[in-house]
Design a protein around this motif. Structure first.
Motif, PDB file in Angstrom:
ATOM      1  N   LEU A   1      -4.814   0.386   9.241  1.00 48.42           N
ATOM      2  CA  LEU A   1      -3.814   0.496   8.184  1.00 48.42           C
ATOM      3  C   LEU A   1      -3.240   1.905   8.117  1.00 48.42           C
ATOM      4  O   LEU A   1      -2.047   2.088   7.841  1.00 48.42           O
ATOM      5  CB  LEU A   1      -4.424   0.115   6.838  1.00 48.42           C
ATOM      6  CG  LEU A   1      -4.814  -1.349   6.650  1.00 48.42           C
ATOM      7  CD1 LEU A   1      -5.309  -1.573   5.231  1.00 48.42           C
ATOM      8  CD2 LEU A   1      -3.644  -2.271   6.944  1.00 48.42           C
ATOM      9  N   ARG A   2      -4.079   2.909   8.340  1.00 48.07           N
ATOM     10  CA  ARG A   2      -3.607   4.294   8.274  1.00 48.07           C
ATOM     11  C   ARG A   2      -2.540   4.594   9.326  1.00 48.07           C
ATOM     12  O   ARG A   2      -1.677   5.436   9.123  1.00 48.07           O
ATOM     13  CB  ARG A   2      -4.771   5.264   8.451  1.00 48.07           C
ATOM     14  CG  ARG A   2      -5.737   5.314   7.274  1.00 48.07           C
ATOM     15  CD  ARG A   2      -6.675   6.504   7.416  1.00 48.07           C
ATOM     16  NE  ARG A   2      -7.625   6.535   6.312  1.00 48.07           N
ATOM     17  CZ  ARG A   2      -8.895   6.161   6.405  1.00 48.07           C
ATOM     18  NH1 ARG A   2      -9.366   5.733   7.555  1.00 48.07           N
ATOM     19  NH2 ARG A   2      -9.680   6.227   5.348  1.00 48.07           N
TER      20      ARG A   2
ATOM     21  N   ILE B   1       0.856  -1.182   0.000  1.00 43.25           N
ATOM     22  CA  ILE B   1       0.000   0.000   0.000  1.00 43.25           C
ATOM     23  C   ILE B   1       0.893   1.233   0.000  1.00 43.25           C
ATOM     24  O   ILE B   1       2.047   1.184   0.420  1.00 43.25           O
ATOM     25  CB  ILE B   1      -0.970   0.050   1.199  1.00 43.25           C
ATOM     26  CG1 ILE B   1      -0.208   0.249   2.512  1.00 43.25           C
ATOM     27  CG2 ILE B   1      -1.856  -1.166   1.234  1.00 43.25           C
ATOM     28  CD1 ILE B   1      -1.116   0.568   3.691  1.00 43.25           C
ATOM     29  N   HIS B   2       0.353   2.327  -0.495  1.00 41.02           N
ATOM     30  CA  HIS B   2       1.053   3.602  -0.402  1.00 41.02           C
ATOM     31  C   HIS B   2       0.154   4.574   0.328  1.00 41.02           C
ATOM     32  O   HIS B   2      -1.070   4.544   0.195  1.00 41.02           O
ATOM     33  CB  HIS B   2       1.424   4.146  -1.785  1.00 41.02           C
ATOM     34  CG  HIS B   2       0.251   4.414  -2.673  1.00 41.02           C
ATOM     35  ND1 HIS B   2      -0.275   3.452  -3.518  1.00 41.02           N
ATOM     36  CD2 HIS B   2      -0.518   5.523  -2.846  1.00 41.02           C
ATOM     37  CE1 HIS B   2      -1.301   3.965  -4.177  1.00 41.02           C
ATOM     38  NE2 HIS B   2      -1.473   5.219  -3.794  1.00 41.02           N
ATOM     39  N   LYS B   3       0.759   5.416   1.134  1.00 42.92           N
ATOM     40  CA  LYS B   3       0.023   6.442   1.866  1.00 42.92           C
ATOM     41  C   LYS B   3       0.863   7.714   1.880  1.00 42.92           C
ATOM     42  O   LYS B   3       1.762   7.871   2.706  1.00 42.92           O
ATOM     43  CB  LYS B   3      -0.285   5.989   3.289  1.00 42.92           C
ATOM     44  CG  LYS B   3      -1.308   6.906   3.975  1.00 42.92           C
ATOM     45  CD  LYS B   3      -1.840   6.264   5.252  1.00 42.92           C
ATOM     46  CE  LYS B   3      -3.004   7.080   5.812  1.00 42.92           C
ATOM     47  NZ  LYS B   3      -2.556   8.364   6.383  1.00 42.92           N
ATOM     48  N   PRO B   4       0.605   8.614   0.914  1.00 41.96           N
ATOM     49  CA  PRO B   4       1.370   9.857   0.864  1.00 41.96           C
ATOM     50  C   PRO B   4       0.965  10.857   1.930  1.00 41.96           C
ATOM     51  O   PRO B   4       1.493  11.960   1.966  1.00 41.96           O
ATOM     52  CB  PRO B   4       1.066  10.397  -0.539  1.00 41.96           C
ATOM     53  CG  PRO B   4      -0.260   9.814  -0.892  1.00 41.96           C
ATOM     54  CD  PRO B   4      -0.317   8.478  -0.215  1.00 41.96           C
TER      55      PRO B   4
ATOM     56  N   ALA C   1      -5.583   9.879  11.243  1.00 42.40           N
ATOM     57  CA  ALA C   1      -6.208  11.152  10.885  1.00 42.40           C
ATOM     58  C   ALA C   1      -6.925  11.118   9.547  1.00 42.40           C
ATOM     59  O   ALA C   1      -7.720  11.989   9.245  1.00 42.40           O
ATOM     60  CB  ALA C   1      -5.163  12.258  10.874  1.00 42.40           C
ATOM     61  N   GLY C   2      -6.678  10.135   8.740  1.00 41.84           N
ATOM     62  CA  GLY C   2      -7.318  10.050   7.438  1.00 41.84           C
ATOM     63  C   GLY C   2      -6.287  10.010   6.338  1.00 41.84           C
ATOM     64  O   GLY C   2      -5.128   9.672   6.566  1.00 41.84           O
ATOM     65  N   GLY C   3      -6.689  10.347   5.138  1.00 37.60           N
ATOM     66  CA  GLY C   3      -5.764  10.326   4.019  1.00 37.60           C
ATOM     67  C   GLY C   3      -6.017   9.152   3.101  1.00 37.60           C
ATOM     68  O   GLY C   3      -6.753   8.214   3.421  1.00 37.60           O
ATOM     69  N   THR C   4      -5.399   9.223   1.954  1.00 35.21           N
ATOM     70  CA  THR C   4      -5.610   8.244   0.896  1.00 35.21           C
ATOM     71  C   THR C   4      -4.714   7.034   1.074  1.00 35.21           C
ATOM     72  O   THR C   4      -3.521   7.161   1.336  1.00 35.21           O
ATOM     73  CB  THR C   4      -5.324   8.883  -0.474  1.00 35.21           C
ATOM     74  OG1 THR C   4      -6.153  10.028  -0.637  1.00 35.21           O
ATOM     75  CG2 THR C   4      -5.587   7.899  -1.598  1.00 35.21           C
ATOM     76  N   ILE C   5      -5.295   5.858   0.896  1.00 34.21           N
ATOM     77  CA  ILE C   5      -4.523   4.619   0.861  1.00 34.21           C
ATOM     78  C   ILE C   5      -4.750   3.971  -0.502  1.00 34.21           C
ATOM     79  O   ILE C   5      -5.884   3.774  -0.926  1.00 34.21           O
ATOM     80  CB  ILE C   5      -4.961   3.634   1.959  1.00 34.21           C
ATOM     81  CG1 ILE C   5      -4.622   4.184   3.347  1.00 34.21           C
ATOM     82  CG2 ILE C   5      -4.264   2.279   1.769  1.00 34.21           C
ATOM     83  CD1 ILE C   5      -5.057   3.266   4.470  1.00 34.21           C
ATOM     84  N   GLY C   6      -3.662   3.661  -1.187  1.00 33.46           N
ATOM     85  CA  GLY C   6      -3.747   2.930  -2.440  1.00 33.46           C
ATOM     86  C   GLY C   6      -3.015   1.611  -2.311  1.00 33.46           C
ATOM     87  O   GLY C   6      -2.131   1.468  -1.462  1.00 33.46           O
TER      88      GLY C   6
ATOM     89  N   LEU D   1       8.616  15.466   9.634  1.00 30.56           N
ATOM     90  CA  LEU D   1       7.295  14.854   9.701  1.00 30.56           C
ATOM     91  C   LEU D   1       6.389  15.512   8.667  1.00 30.56           C
ATOM     92  O   LEU D   1       6.647  16.630   8.252  1.00 30.56           O
ATOM     93  CB  LEU D   1       6.720  15.036  11.104  1.00 30.56           C
ATOM     94  CG  LEU D   1       7.501  14.342  12.230  1.00 30.56           C
ATOM     95  CD1 LEU D   1       6.904  14.725  13.589  1.00 30.56           C
ATOM     96  CD2 LEU D   1       7.494  12.839  12.047  1.00 30.56           C
ATOM     97  N   PRO D   2       5.332  14.875   8.193  1.00 30.46           N
ATOM     98  CA  PRO D   2       4.832  13.571   8.614  1.00 30.46           C
ATOM     99  C   PRO D   2       5.627  12.415   8.011  1.00 30.46           C
ATOM    100  O   PRO D   2       6.401  12.599   7.077  1.00 30.46           O
ATOM    101  CB  PRO D   2       3.397  13.576   8.085  1.00 30.46           C
ATOM    102  CG  PRO D   2       3.481  14.410   6.840  1.00 30.46           C
ATOM    103  CD  PRO D   2       4.454  15.493   7.167  1.00 30.46           C
ATOM    104  N   VAL D   3       5.408  11.233   8.579  1.00 27.84           N
ATOM    105  CA  VAL D   3       5.992  10.011   8.037  1.00 27.84           C
ATOM    106  C   VAL D   3       5.064   9.491   6.944  1.00 27.84           C
ATOM    107  O   VAL D   3       3.887   9.241   7.182  1.00 27.84           O
ATOM    108  CB  VAL D   3       6.155   8.944   9.137  1.00 27.84           C
ATOM    109  CG1 VAL D   3       6.810   7.695   8.569  1.00 27.84           C
ATOM    110  CG2 VAL D   3       6.973   9.490  10.300  1.00 27.84           C
ATOM    111  N   THR D   4       5.576   9.338   5.729  1.00 30.18           N
ATOM    112  CA  THR D   4       4.781   8.882   4.592  1.00 30.18           C
ATOM    113  C   THR D   4       5.566   7.835   3.816  1.00 30.18           C
ATOM    114  O   THR D   4       6.757   7.641   4.047  1.00 30.18           O
ATOM    115  CB  THR D   4       4.443  10.051   3.651  1.00 30.18           C
ATOM    116  OG1 THR D   4       5.669  10.576   3.113  1.00 30.18           O
ATOM    117  CG2 THR D   4       3.723  11.166   4.383  1.00 30.18           C
TER     118      THR D   4
END
Length: 262
Positions: free
Chosen positions: A70-71, A35-38, A44-49, A127-130
């Motif tokens: 997962l986030r 998975i990628h999480k930029p 807190a949310g955000g996109t997971i691909g 930060l943040p860690v991505t």
């Protein structure tokens, strides 16, 4: 890896950059899915691909609580946040015996049938860690897999910088697709477009190189290509020409205030 870099840095759609890298990391690091999480590895949310498509389909079935697990990127957010070191590490090496019994490990076993995770964060101590998380079943990732992940990190950083620049560029010029077509009409590659945007910000070649993670020599090569394609000979003429062509936002009138400024 060179082929991955070429493909990624010539991709005109910024939203496709991370999916392209994620699929490549699966093979490069001996994984089965990733998975990628930029966005920040937090709840807190955000996109997971995800990659491959089968993994993406499984994640699409998860509820909010499972997606929150997962986030958080357990245990990697807690591992990386207090330090500047972004060396790739596996979940088992990061927390030892605590990993197999964690809620995240149980979720991954039931969803993707994997039990080992390799964290590949975007390098840089801020930060943040991505970044990406690569999964596999059976034995843990080897030292060789970690070496390959570390070698891939500069590409992750370069792609993330380019993604941010191109997204900002699209927002400034909208509507969707129009700036990309103008750049294509001028035969500018996405990488050259990124360099052009930084030239317009009056960055030096050294600063452009640091921002994009490339050498000054490579910056000069891109600048030469931009001059040739736009028919210009210096930075000022190039910026003005790009503005007339709609490749850069038009300059604000003297005394105007940027929207949202105090």
């Amino acid at each position: 890896m060179a082929a991955i870099a070429v493909a990624a840095l010539h991709e005109r759609e910024p939203e496709r950059l991370w999916p392209l890298l994620t699929g490549s990391l699966v093979e490069l690091c001996g994984g089965e899915a990733a998975i990628h999480k930029p966005d920040d590895w937090s709840e807190a949310g955000g996109t997971i691909g995800a990659a491959p498509d089968a993994a993406a389909a499984e994640l699409a079935r998860l509820g909010d609580a499972d997606l929150a697990l997962l986030r958080t990127g357990y245990p990697f957010a807690h591992h990386y946040a207090p330090r500047t070191d972004r060396t790739p590490v596996t979940a088992h090496r990061a927390v030892g015996a605590a990993w197999p019994d964690s809620p995240t490990a149980h979720l991954l076993a039931g969803t993707l049938d994997v039990d080992h995770v390799l964290g590949v964060p975007v390098p840089g101590g801020s930060l943040p860690v991505t970044g990406c998380l690569v999964y596999r079943s059976g034995t843990d990732f080897t030292d060789d897999h970690l070496v390959m992940a570390e070698r891939a990190q500069p590409l992750l950083a370069a792609v993330e910088r380019q993604r941010q620049l191109l997204q900002e560029w699209r927002r400034a010029l909208g509507p969707a697709g129009a700036p990309d077509q103008r750049a294509a009409d001028c035969a500018l590659t996405p990488r050259e477009t990124s360099v052009l945007l930084l030239l317009a910000d009056a960055l030096t070649a050294d600063a452009v190189g640091r921002r994009l993670g490339i050498s000054v020599r490579t910056v000069h090569k891109h600048v030469e290509n931009i001059y040739r394609k736009l028919g210009t000979r210096d930075r000022v003429a190039t910026v003005l020409r790009a503005q007339r062509l709609g490749l850069l936002p038009a300059p604000r009138p003297p005394g105007s205030v940027r929207t949202g400024s105090a």
